[in-house]
Design an enzyme around this catalytic site. Sequence first.
Site, PDB file in Angstrom:
ATOM      1  N   THR A  82       0.831  -1.205   0.000  1.00  0.00           N
ATOM      2  CA  THR A  82       0.000   0.000   0.000  1.00  0.00           C
ATOM      3  C   THR A  82       0.868   1.259   0.000  1.00  0.00           C
ATOM      4  OG1 THR A  82      -1.544  -1.320   1.296  1.00  0.00           O
ATOM      5  CG2 THR A  82      -1.985   1.042   1.177  1.00  0.00           C
TER       6      THR A  82
ATOM      7  N   ASN B  62      -8.158  -6.104   1.170  1.00  0.00           N
ATOM      8  CA  ASN B  62      -8.983  -5.501   2.222  1.00  0.00           C
ATOM      9  C   ASN B  62     -10.404  -5.214   1.739  1.00  0.00           C
ATOM     10  OD1 ASN B  62      -8.966  -3.053   0.861  1.00  0.00           O
ATOM     11  ND2 ASN B  62      -7.256  -2.231   2.040  1.00  0.00           N
TER      12      ASN B  62
ATOM     13  N   HIS C 115      -6.160  -4.428  11.224  1.00  0.00           N
ATOM     14  CA  HIS C 115      -5.764  -3.033  11.062  1.00  0.00           C
ATOM     15  C   HIS C 115      -4.535  -2.728  11.922  1.00  0.00           C
ATOM     16  CE1 HIS C 115     -10.166  -1.712   9.910  1.00  0.00           C
ATOM     17  NE2 HIS C 115      -9.593  -2.456   8.987  1.00  0.00           N
TER      18      HIS C 115
HETATM   19  C1  LIG Z   1      -8.500  -8.445   5.603  1.00  0.00           C
HETATM   20  C2  LIG Z   1      -8.206  -6.975   5.717  1.00  0.00           C
HETATM   21  C3  LIG Z   1      -9.251  -6.044   5.632  1.00  0.00           C
HETATM   22  C4  LIG Z   1      -8.980  -4.687   5.717  1.00  0.00           C
HETATM   23  N1  LIG Z   1      -9.985  -3.777   5.458  1.00  0.00           N
HETATM   24  C5  LIG Z   1      -9.667  -2.474   5.293  1.00  0.00           C
HETATM   25  C6  LIG Z   1     -10.611  -1.543   4.752  1.00  0.00           C
HETATM   26  O1  LIG Z   1     -11.726  -1.871   4.351  1.00  0.00           O
HETATM   27  N2  LIG Z   1     -10.241  -0.246   4.644  1.00  0.00           N
HETATM   28  C7  LIG Z   1      -9.017   0.166   5.021  1.00  0.00           C
HETATM   29  O2  LIG Z   1      -8.749   1.351   4.912  1.00  0.00           O
HETATM   30  N3  LIG Z   1      -8.083  -0.690   5.506  1.00  0.00           N
HETATM   31  C8  LIG Z   1      -8.373  -1.989   5.613  1.00  0.00           C
HETATM   32  N4  LIG Z   1      -7.419  -2.881   6.025  1.00  0.00           N
HETATM   33  C9  LIG Z   1      -6.108  -2.360   6.492  1.00  0.00           C
HETATM   34  C10 LIG Z   1      -5.190  -1.866   5.378  1.00  0.00           C
HETATM   35  O3  LIG Z   1      -5.350  -2.654   4.218  1.00  0.00           O
HETATM   36  C11 LIG Z   1      -3.726  -1.907   5.857  1.00  0.00           C
HETATM   37  O4  LIG Z   1      -3.617  -1.167   7.064  1.00  0.00           O
HETATM   38  C12 LIG Z   1      -2.766  -1.288   4.853  1.00  0.00           C
HETATM   39  O5  LIG Z   1      -3.013  -1.784   3.563  1.00  0.00           O
HETATM   40  C13 LIG Z   1      -1.323  -1.596   5.259  1.00  0.00           C
HETATM   41  O6  LIG Z   1      -0.450  -1.013   4.320  1.00  0.00           O
HETATM   42  P1  LIG Z   1       1.133  -1.173   4.474  1.00  0.00           P
HETATM   43  O7  LIG Z   1       1.755  -0.431   3.344  1.00  0.00           O
HETATM   44  O8  LIG Z   1       1.552  -0.845   5.845  1.00  0.00           O
HETATM   45  O9  LIG Z   1       1.421  -2.732   4.339  1.00  0.00           O
HETATM   46  P2  LIG Z   1       1.094  -3.751   3.167  1.00  0.00           P
HETATM   47  O10 LIG Z   1       0.071  -3.219   2.252  1.00  0.00           O
HETATM   48  O11 LIG Z   1       0.826  -5.046   3.838  1.00  0.00           O
HETATM   49  O12 LIG Z   1       2.447  -3.851   2.343  1.00  0.00           O
HETATM   50  C14 LIG Z   1       3.614  -4.486   2.816  1.00  0.00           C
HETATM   51  C15 LIG Z   1       4.272  -5.185   1.639  1.00  0.00           C
HETATM   52  O13 LIG Z   1       5.590  -5.573   1.997  1.00  0.00           O
HETATM   53  C16 LIG Z   1       5.866  -6.849   1.462  1.00  0.00           C
HETATM   54  N5  LIG Z   1       6.947  -7.448   2.268  1.00  0.00           N
HETATM   55  C17 LIG Z   1       6.917  -7.722   3.594  1.00  0.00           C
HETATM   56  N6  LIG Z   1       8.109  -8.223   3.980  1.00  0.00           N
HETATM   57  C18 LIG Z   1       8.897  -8.263   2.891  1.00  0.00           C
HETATM   58  C19 LIG Z   1      10.256  -8.673   2.662  1.00  0.00           C
HETATM   59  N7  LIG Z   1      11.037  -9.119   3.663  1.00  0.00           N
HETATM   60  N8  LIG Z   1      10.747  -8.580   1.403  1.00  0.00           N
HETATM   61  C20 LIG Z   1       9.984  -8.117   0.377  1.00  0.00           C
HETATM   62  N9  LIG Z   1       8.695  -7.715   0.538  1.00  0.00           N
HETATM   63  C21 LIG Z   1       8.164  -7.775   1.788  1.00  0.00           C
HETATM   64  C22 LIG Z   1       4.527  -7.567   1.580  1.00  0.00           C
HETATM   65  O14 LIG Z   1       4.454  -8.680   0.737  1.00  0.00           O
HETATM   66  C23 LIG Z   1       3.545  -6.464   1.227  1.00  0.00           C
HETATM   67  O15 LIG Z   1       3.266  -6.420  -0.155  1.00  0.00           O
HETATM   68  C24 LIG Z   1      -7.650  -4.242   5.961  1.00  0.00           C
HETATM   69  C25 LIG Z   1      -6.614  -5.171   6.044  1.00  0.00           C
HETATM   70  C26 LIG Z   1      -6.869  -6.533   5.895  1.00  0.00           C
HETATM   71  C27 LIG Z   1      -5.729  -7.504   5.929  1.00  0.00           C
END
Ligand SMILES: Cc1cc2nc3c(=O)[nH]c(=O)nc-3n(C[C@H](O)[C@H](O)[C@H](O)COP(=O)(O)OP(=O)(O)OC[C@H]3O[C@@H](n4cnc5c(N)ncnc54)[C@H](O)[C@@H]3O)c2cc1C
Length: 592
Positions: free
Chosen positions: A32, A114, A526
């Site tokens: 994200t 999500n 979340h």
């Molecule tokens: C089931 C579910 C429902 C949800 N519903 C909602 C909703 O309706 N609305 C909303 O706003 N939010 C929702 N959320 C929350 C929201 O999606 C997350 O808070 C947000 O997407 C997190 O973003 P991020 O960039 O922190 O992590 P992520 O989007 O998880 O990105 C992290 C990335 O890093 C990669 N990665 C991790 N470790 C490594 C490594 N060592 N080497 C290479 N790549 C790696 C992963 O594969 C992943 O692609 C939901 C989440 C889930 C799981």
Amino acid sequence: MYILRPRSSVLAAVIKRSTNQSFDYVIVGGGTAGLVLANRLTEDSDVKVAVIEAGTFPEDVVGNMTQVPAYAPQFEGAELDLEWNFTTTPQAGLGNIPVSYYRAKALGGCSDINFMAYGHTSKGTHQLWADLVGDDSYTYDNMLQYYKKTMNFSPPNAETRLANATPTYNADDTATGGGIDVTFPSYAQSWSTWVAQGLAAIGLPQAQSFVDGNLLGHSWQMTGITQSTGIRSSAQAGYLRPVLSRPNLTILNGTFAERIIFNGDTASGVEVTSKGETYTLSPSKELILSAGVFQSPQLLMVSGVGPKALLEQFNIPLVKDLPGVGQNMQDHITVPISYQVDVVTSSTLEGSALADAITEWNTHGIGPLSNNGGDYIGMEKAPAEFRANFSAEVVKQLSALPADWPELQYNVLPATVSTTSIGGEDSVLGGNYGSMLASVIAPQSRGNVSIASASMSDAPLINPNIFTAQADIDLLLTAFKRVRQTLQSSAMAPIMIGEEFYPGPTVQTDEQILDYLTETVRPFSHGFATCKMGNSSDPDAVVDSHGRVFGIKNLRVVDASAFPFLPPGPAPQIQVYTLAEKLADDIKQTVY
Ligand SMILES: Cc1cc2nc3c(=O)[nH]c(=O)nc-3n(C[C@H](O)[C@H](O)[C@H](O)COP(=O)(O)OP(=O)(O)OC[C@H]3O[C@@H](n4cnc5c(N)ncnc54)[C@H](O)[C@@H]3O)c2cc1C
């Protein structure tokens, strides 16, 4: 499970894999936040960026499953290759059982799996954020420009939505031209039109779709969906695909970050593996961690940045003692209540009805499959008559939150909900079912993420510690009772069939309800704030207000972990997108 029918035109992905070049920035995690950064930083054609992502395009793994909004509930518990399939440690608040914790392994990250809710958090929450980190950039007025950069809004389709499902919002609060396509689903759930009346009946005011800095009230929910196609608008659809052809952007999918390389107190590179080959990428400017709430802190810890005693336990050479790494984890919590109902819901979306829905979605991008299920929402503080039963300590704890920070959230789902996951398969039951989720969005329990070894290949130890704070127990009990009041209101009576289906009328006394809550409550996925943002006098802070890791040069964290707390509201992903938009600007302005 709905039957998966891959759309004939599933978007193919062409990814450049050349590593034979130098980069200004290397981003770990193409999820994200990571893809917002990748897009914004490569707007300058002189800036070269590489993104390291363990997964790949979701379409290459599960066909069009992530594209179809109605399939959203199916990712929970599905154990697909698209997910990390994490499990928590045994949870004391849940009778010592471990539970699944969903995280996507894919370009787009959790925005691929999500529920697509789109919205802002509250003005008071932004003020608290600005105050805690000592940086006025985080006030609502100052962050509004970044919220708007995340949004490409299309008004609701009045021809396809029910006449009594007209959303209330102020057009001035919307924007076009931003990263994520945002709209109200072309298909409105009948169930939600009744829940809207129920929430009004228990006293919630009408809100303006939660994009104006107010979260108190009830409203149709904006979603990250492309209206013209009915397809999910994720980080990979909205921020990556449009810029894939930029020559200065390199996407290294199927590539796993193993550890950060340091030169003294400077992050000089990252060691990665791909297809059995190990190599190092050394950005000339910065390494940026966007690996999410668990793996960003894990990568810091296995590389020598974290609580000293923990690192010593695994013989990891210490680079910087930062006790806050992996601490402060927060999540929303939720439980379901279900009824059999006399309106059409997803429960009966099977056989010829499903075949018709597939045709409708494939042909016009409309119909039940274009709806994410969670299209209506209500939020409030615990009403005074419930608050009167809270201890003075709990009241004091909650009063530290801003006046506009709702404590309780009420979601809809047009189906029953099983005891182990959100989303259900009801065809065996026969008939239509409708559910509401009773949730706490002012959680006071604090969890943590730790390491099981010095290797990134061993899953992190995830301990959300949910349902351990008394405030959370009091609030969830209140949320449960408020949802029951909604479902049992005279406004909803015309469509309710029989007694409550789940958990059922035998759950009546507070003791019985608490037993049900303990058995059923789950994290909302979340998870936030495990590399806490703060000012330099906060001993638990991991990053400053620009996402820079304290005590380390050329290393930033930009993702859900880099927040001071988990903001209230249904849309944490929008907080993540918005923070990434803001920090992309900060990075562009940094002089090296
Ligand atoms: C089931 C579910 C429902 C949800 N519903 C909602 C909703 O309706 N609305 C909303 O706003 N939010 C929702 N959320 C929350 C929201 O999606 C997350 O808070 C947000 O997407 C997190 O973003 P991020 O960039 O922190 O992590 P992520 O989007 O998880 O990105 C992290 C990335 O890093 C990669 N990665 C991790 N470790 C490594 C490594 N060592 N080497 C290479 N790549 C790696 C992963 O594969 C992943 O692609 C939901 C989440 C889930 C799981």
